[in-house]
Motif scaffolding. Structure first.
Motif, short mmCIF file in Angstrom:
data_model
loop_
_atom_site.label_atom_id
_atom_site.label_comp_id
_atom_site.label_asym_id
_atom_site.label_seq_id
_atom_site.Cartn_x
_atom_site.Cartn_y
_atom_site.Cartn_z
N GLY A 235 30.82 41.81 33.02
CA GLY A 235 32.00 41.26 32.33
C GLY A 235 31.54 40.78 30.97
O GLY A 235 30.93 39.72 30.87
N PHE B 194 37.10 49.32 40.21
CA PHE B 194 37.63 48.28 41.08
C PHE B 194 37.80 46.95 40.37
O PHE B 194 38.68 46.16 40.68
N ARG B 195 36.91 46.67 39.42
CA ARG B 195 37.04 45.44 38.65
C ARG B 195 36.90 45.77 37.17
O ARG B 195 35.83 45.61 36.59
N GLN C 167 37.60 44.29 34.64
CA GLN C 167 37.17 43.20 33.76
C GLN C 167 35.70 42.85 33.99
O GLN C 167 35.17 41.93 33.38
N LEU D 216 32.29 42.18 36.84
CA LEU D 216 32.11 41.39 38.06
C LEU D 216 32.45 39.92 37.86
O LEU D 216 33.13 39.29 38.65
#
Ligand SMILES: Nc1ncnc2c1ncn2[C@@H]1O[C@H](COP(=O)(O)OP(=O)(O)OP(=O)(O)O)[C@@H](O)[C@H]1O
Ligand SMILES: [Mg+2]
Lengths: 239, 295
Positions: free
Chosen positions: B234, B281-282, B284, B286
């Protein structure tokens, strides 16, 4: 020059590209006064305050604070001179603790008095903060964050405090507490320029007021006169 | 057991180097929104400084200090000369500026020093193997891990225990309000660059110590990896950068150890596939920061 105003502004203009938010206003604040700046949403109140501390693009014929020209100065220089702003929306450093927020507020002001003493004074005045020193500022309630934002600004022992809508979004009892606090600061002799949408309470606390509309000053005068004026009665006080 | 432990050490030391680099990128990004692709050249400059200091006859510890000092000064100069004039410009402008700085430095290294690798004589005591009972552990890997941990701990203390560190954390959240505290924007930005320079310098030192040579493109690949690590974590999140760095180190070492021989050349491609999977999945990252960067 005891009669010279603390802050004296002539022909202040704030433009964001093509948008002219403030269109040539004159403004003075004398030492020890509480002056309120009123107006509808988008009237240019925040732009005015931000321009005073160099956070908005500004032009002016004259911008004097304590007799010194602040027109081209950087925000940090203006703050070090003794004018500071509690910005709209509080903007505490939410991932830092309450104590760290206060420390940063006093970081540059050893010259203006003993930071430890100012902090002790602040904690006495804001017992809520004293209980939450090691808590993250972001975990405070809205009212507590506003108290912290004001306390943080006071850590620099300013000569002029600019407050941008300190009562915004707070419950009525909390709003009363904030106004009590401002009254208390006034009684201790602090000079304040207060932007508010809470017209009734601001005019009660203030010595003088200005009413902004579309970036121009529409009305100005002693707070008591403004309160009695038909324009204010119709537009804001709903009489 | 021996091999497993050695792989673990490899993963920790490689991941640690990525973590230091990613942290250097994140420190600067969190404050001025710049992804500094010239970060790798700070590593390279450290390598050359150590190399020449040794050729000059300085003892190794002094050469290391000189290398780190050069990295910090180079980072400060980069900020002053290249990035301060474009501060507050769009992300694209900042990114292009950093590409330009990186390209200019590489050309200078090639033309003023040498396009080819120059050997760096690392003391034999560092390249040895440490034998503890039945275990044979690479000395340099152990040192890398210890140095990385010391740097991470030191940075953490700096950020939480000093006023300059608190100012940096506050600047990452809201730079305008930090200026309302009367703190100079320029000093906060300079501090961020000095720290990123130190982190790049330490990473450069570890890199050179493991490989024993410096070349003009030395920093290119590790910084690309660090950029990937910072994105996994991130961008702008410091703990995310560290986590991303170690994760990438582990992924690479595991792939290196367990991929069939015919697939080994694709190791980096597999690593990047995993990164894409993380981002699917993310998006933005972790450990992304909650608020966007404000200037
Ligand atoms: N950073 C900015 N960029 C462009 N336009 C802006 C910016 N800030 C304010 N404006 C515009 O300037 C005008 C005045 O805004 P300002 O925030 O000063 O009003 P305000 O009186 O404080 O309103 P409110 O009561 O809603 O806080 C508005 O039209 C607003 O959209
Ligand atoms: Mg406003």
């Amino acid at each position: 020059m005891p009669d010279e105003p603390l802050l004296s502004i002539e022909g202040l203009t704030v433009s964001y590209g093509a948008v002219e938010a403030v269109r040539g206003i004159d403004l003075t604040v004398k030492r020890g006064e509480v002056v309120t700046l009123l107006g509808a949403n988008g009237a240019g109140k925040s732009s005015t305050l931000n321009a005073l501390v160099g956070l908005a693009p500004r032009k002016a014929r004259r911008m004097l604070f304590e007799g010194a020209d602040i027109a081209g100065q950087a925000t940090e220089t203006i703050v070090r001179r003794g004018m500071t702003l509690v910005p709209e929306g509080r903007r505490v450093f939410s991932s830092l603790t309450v104590e760290e927020n206060l420390m940063l507020g006093g970081a540059r002001h050893a010259a203006r008095g003993d930071p430890a003493a100012v902090k002790a004074d602040m904690l006495e005045r804001f017992p809520i903060l004293a209980e939450r020193l090691h808590q993250k500022a972001g975990s405070l309630s809205g009212g507590e964050q506003q108290m912290l934002a004001i306390a943080r600004a006071l850590m620099s022992s300013p000569d002029l405090l600019l407050l941008d809508e300190p009562s915004l979004g707070l419950a009525p009892q909390v709003v009363d507490r904030i106004f009590d606090l401002i009254r208390n600061l006034r009684d201790r002799g602090l000079t304040i320029l207060l932007v508010e949408q809470n017209v009734a309470q601001s005019l009660e606390i203030a010595d003088r007021g200005y009413v902004l509309a579309n970036g121009r000053i529409e009305l100005q005068g002693a707070a008591a006169d403004l309160r009695a004026s038909p324009e204010i009665q119709d537009a804001y006080l709903g009489a | 057991m021996d091999i497993f432990l050695q792989q673990l050490l490899n993963a920790l030391s490689l991941g640690g180097t990525y973590a230091l680099l990613a942290l250097g990128l994140a420190v600067v990004f969190s404050i001025i929104g710049l992804i500094n692709f010239a970060h790798g050249e700070l590593m390279t400059v450290t390598g050359y400084a150590i190399c020449f200091a040794l050729i000059w006859g300085l003892p190794f510890p002094l050469a290391v200090m000189a290398g780190l000092a050069v990295a910090v000064v180079a980072a400060l100069l980069m900020e002053r000369i290249a990035f301060r004039p474009v501060r507050g410009a769009s992300g694209t402008t900042l990114l292009l500026t950093s590409f330009a700085v990186s390209a200019i430095l590489r050309v200078l290294f090639q033309n003023l020093i040498s396009a080819r690798p120059i050997p760096v004589s690392i003391p034999a005591s560092l390249s040895g193997v440490l034998t503890i009972g039945p275990l044979h552990l690479g000395m340099i890997q152990l040192i890398s891990i210890i140095v990385t941990l010391v740097m991470l701990l030191g940075l953490n203390l700096f950020l939480h225990r000093t006023m300059a560190g608190r100012a940096m954390r506050a600047a990452a959240e809201d730079f305008a309000v930090l200026r309302l505290m009367g703190l100079r924007a320029n000093s906060v930005v300079a501090t961020a660059f000095a720290i990123s320079g130190l982190l790049a310098g330490v990473a450069g030192l570890l890199w050179v110590a493991q490989r024993g040579s410096v070349d003009p493109l030395m920093g290119a690949l590790p910084v690309l990896k660090a950029f990937i690590a910072a994105i996994i974590g991130g961008l702008g999140s410091l703990s995310g950068a560290v986590a991303g760095g170690f994760l990438l180190g582990f992924i690479e070492v595991i792939l290196q150890a367990y991929l069939p021989e015919s697939l080994l050349p694709y190791r980096d491609a597999f690593a990047i596939l995993l990164v894409i999977a993380v981002l699917l999945f993310r998006p933005q990252g972790l450990l992304a920061r909650k608020t966007p960067v404000k200037l």
